[in-house]
Design a protein around this motif. Structure first.
Motif, PDB file in Angstrom:
ATOM      1  N   THR A  20       0.818  -1.214   0.000  1.00 30.29           N
ATOM      2  CA  THR A  20       0.000   0.000   0.000  1.00 30.29           C
ATOM      3  C   THR A  20       0.853   1.266   0.000  1.00 30.29           C
ATOM      4  O   THR A  20       0.611   2.178  -0.796  1.00 30.29           O
ATOM      5  CB  THR A  20      -0.955   0.010   1.205  1.00 30.29           C
ATOM      6  N   TYR A  24       0.959   4.065  -2.980  1.00 29.61           N
ATOM      7  CA  TYR A  24       0.593   5.439  -2.653  1.00 29.61           C
ATOM      8  C   TYR A  24       1.694   6.403  -3.089  1.00 29.61           C
ATOM      9  O   TYR A  24       1.439   7.425  -3.702  1.00 29.61           O
ATOM     10  CB  TYR A  24       0.321   5.573  -1.151  1.00 29.61           C
ATOM     11  N   LEU A  32       3.620   7.725   2.435  1.00 30.35           N
ATOM     12  CA  LEU A  32       2.407   7.455   3.201  1.00 30.35           C
ATOM     13  C   LEU A  32       2.665   7.489   4.704  1.00 30.35           C
ATOM     14  O   LEU A  32       1.815   7.941   5.467  1.00 30.35           O
ATOM     15  CB  LEU A  32       1.795   6.118   2.786  1.00 30.35           C
ATOM     16  N   LYS A  47      -5.756  13.448   1.299  1.00 26.13           N
ATOM     17  CA  LYS A  47      -4.838  12.331   1.520  1.00 26.13           C
ATOM     18  C   LYS A  47      -5.583  11.055   1.912  1.00 26.13           C
ATOM     19  O   LYS A  47      -5.219   9.965   1.481  1.00 26.13           O
ATOM     20  CB  LYS A  47      -3.801  12.724   2.559  1.00 26.13           C
ATOM     21  N   GLY A  50      -7.043   9.670  -1.209  1.00 26.12           N
ATOM     22  CA  GLY A  50      -5.994   8.986  -1.968  1.00 26.12           C
ATOM     23  C   GLY A  50      -5.687   7.613  -1.403  1.00 26.12           C
ATOM     24  O   GLY A  50      -5.541   6.636  -2.143  1.00 26.12           O
ATOM     25  N   LEU A  51      -5.593   7.523  -0.086  1.00 25.57           N
ATOM     26  CA  LEU A  51      -5.335   6.237   0.558  1.00 25.57           C
ATOM     27  C   LEU A  51      -6.481   5.267   0.272  1.00 25.57           C
ATOM     28  O   LEU A  51      -6.248   4.103  -0.056  1.00 25.57           O
ATOM     29  CB  LEU A  51      -5.145   6.420   2.064  1.00 25.57           C
ATOM     30  N   VAL A  54      -6.155   3.935  -3.325  1.00 28.80           N
ATOM     31  CA  VAL A  54      -5.085   2.945  -3.466  1.00 28.80           C
ATOM     32  C   VAL A  54      -5.528   1.605  -2.873  1.00 28.80           C
ATOM     33  O   VAL A  54      -5.318   0.544  -3.479  1.00 28.80           O
ATOM     34  CB  VAL A  54      -3.774   3.447  -2.814  1.00 28.80           C
ATOM     35  N   TYR A  78      -8.202   7.836 -10.338  1.00 25.91           N
ATOM     36  CA  TYR A  78      -8.526   8.383  -9.018  1.00 25.91           C
ATOM     37  C   TYR A  78      -9.600   9.456  -9.138  1.00 25.91           C
ATOM     38  O   TYR A  78     -10.597   9.439  -8.416  1.00 25.91           O
ATOM     39  CB  TYR A  78      -7.255   8.938  -8.380  1.00 25.91           C
ATOM     40  N   TRP A 103      -6.185   0.600   7.315  1.00 27.53           N
ATOM     41  CA  TRP A 103      -4.749   0.847   7.353  1.00 27.53           C
ATOM     42  C   TRP A 103      -4.155   0.406   8.687  1.00 27.53           C
ATOM     43  O   TRP A 103      -3.136  -0.279   8.733  1.00 27.53           O
ATOM     44  CB  TRP A 103      -4.432   2.316   7.088  1.00 27.53           C
TER      45      TRP A 103
END
Length: 120
Positions: A20, A24, A32, A47, A50-51, A54, A78, A103
């Motif tokens: 990951t 990223y 990240l 952000k 975006g995470l 991904v 994206y 995460w």
């Protein structure tokens, strides 16, 4: 770790692994680990989006590393993904909590520490 969360009316499966952070960085040109430590700053929303993207990419791909090399992980993808949602879908605590929980779940160890006694 793999988990399905709700974003607005849609169910989205997210997957986090050791890959990951690498994906990223390749997509957003940011570390990240540094991003995660700055949660609470003003750029968090973008952000976290975006995470999430991904991790969605990882969940949908049979081989994310190859798909990235073959140009399937893109900023255009994206932006298209973000366009599927209403702004209110992404600006709520449940969305943020869901992304961060995937995460964090990836970061936790799955083994128990052993109590080793050393001889004197």
């Amino acid at each position: 770790m793999k988990k399905t969360i709700n974003i607005g009316e849609k169910e989205v499966t997210l997957r986090a692994s050791a890959l990951t952070a690498f994906l990223y960085k390749r997509l957003f040109n940011e570390d990240l680990m540094k991003v995660i430590t700055t949660i609470g700053d003003t750029n968090d929303v973008e952000k976290i989006f975006g995470l999430a993207y991904v991790m969605k990419f990882q969940a949908e791909s049979a081989n994310p590393a190859d798909d990235m090399k073959n140009g399937k992980l893109t900023l255009e993808g994206y932006y298209e993904w973000l366009d599927e949602f209403e702004q209110t879908d992404l600006l709520n605590e449940e969305f943020f909590a869901g992304v961060v929980s995937v995460w964090i779940g990836n970061q936790q160890t799955t083994t128990n520490a052993k109590n080793h006694k050393r001889p004197l």
